[in-house]
Motif scaffolding. Structure first.
Motif, short mmCIF file in Angstrom:
data_model
loop_
_atom_site.label_atom_id
_atom_site.label_comp_id
_atom_site.label_asym_id
_atom_site.label_seq_id
_atom_site.Cartn_x
_atom_site.Cartn_y
_atom_site.Cartn_z
N PRO A 23 0.82 -1.23 0.00
CA PRO A 23 0.00 0.00 0.00
C PRO A 23 0.83 1.26 0.00
O PRO A 23 0.48 2.25 -0.64
CB PRO A 23 -0.80 -0.13 1.29
CG PRO A 23 -0.86 -1.59 1.55
CD PRO A 23 0.46 -2.14 1.09
N GLU A 26 1.93 1.81 -3.53
CA GLU A 26 0.84 2.31 -4.37
C GLU A 26 0.55 3.79 -4.09
O GLU A 26 0.33 4.59 -4.99
CB GLU A 26 -0.41 1.47 -4.11
CG GLU A 26 -0.29 0.04 -4.61
CD GLU A 26 -1.52 -0.78 -4.29
OE1 GLU A 26 -2.39 -0.25 -3.55
OE2 GLU A 26 -1.62 -1.92 -4.78
N ALA A 27 0.55 4.15 -2.78
CA ALA A 27 0.30 5.55 -2.43
C ALA A 27 1.39 6.44 -2.99
O ALA A 27 1.14 7.55 -3.50
CB ALA A 27 0.19 5.68 -0.92
#
Length: 223
Positions: A23, A26-27
């Protein structure tokens, strides 16, 4: 006597991992993509503004060139001495004409309508048996002299009264009136001369008409 011992410790519970590697990657990718998109949009906007500024500079340069050409083409000309002299002469002539018009309208020159109205008045007051042989109008009509003949002397006062009733004769009186009866021989000689025939001798006697002479003067304002 019994005693309870609590052997539970929260630290031994399995902790849920919120920020894992995927995550966060992705961020970070989203942030990088947004930054790149924002940078591209800002660059595109700046490029458009630069193009518009360049076009504005070109347009401004063209207008400045047109202004320079217009200033050269329509440069103020020096005043012409000849045209100024002609203008001054025209203004002086116009002023003189206005002065003449004021004098004419003010009546300082007397009657400015001419003598035609006098002769119209004489023709309107035609009397059978009375005719004019001479008319004298002096100056602006201030003095009028009439010479004529009448078959009877009594016709003359009536003619004078009718003549003074004309509008053009207002303000005038006949100050002198001379009436005389010429010799018949003189009358016959004049008639013969008019007919281009020799005079016929005749005995001295009174002519069949009388001659008269009228002289007018302006009436005074006091009268």
């Amino acid at each position: 006597m019994s005693q309870q011992i609590n052997l539970f410790n929260p630290i031994f519970l399995k902790q849920k991992k919120i920020f894992t590697a995927l995550p966060m990657a992705e961020a970070l990718g989203v942030i990088i993509a947004g930054a790149l998109l924002l940078d591209w949009y800002a660059g595109h906007t700046v490029a458009q503004l630069e193009q518009e500024a360049a076009a504005g500079k070109v347009l401004l340069a063209e207008r400045e060139q047109r202004l320079v050409k217009a200033n050269v083409q329509f440069a103020p000309r020096a005043a012409s001495a000849t045209l100024q002299a002609e203008l001054d002469a025209a203004e002086l002539e116009l002023k003189s004409l206005h002065n003449v018009e004021s004098v004419l309208q003010g009546g300082a020159l007397g009657n400015t309508a001419g003598y035609a109205e006098y002769f119209r008045a004489f023709s309107r007051q035609n009397v059978s048996g009375l005719w004019l042989t001479g008319v004298t109008i002096s100056g602006a009509g201030n003095d009028i002299g009439l010479q004529g003949r009448a078959m009877q002397a009594t016709m003359i006062p009536n003619y004078v009264a009718r003549l003074t009733g004309e509008r053009v004769m207002h303000g005038k009186t006949f100050a002198s009136l001379d009436i005389a009866r010429p010799d018949a021989a003189l009358a016959l000689a004049e008639a013969a001369a008019a007919a281009s025939a020799p005079a016929v001798p005749a005995a001295p006697s009174a002519a069949p008409y009388v001659e008269f002479s009228l002289q007018s003067t302006m009436q005074e304002a006091a009268k």
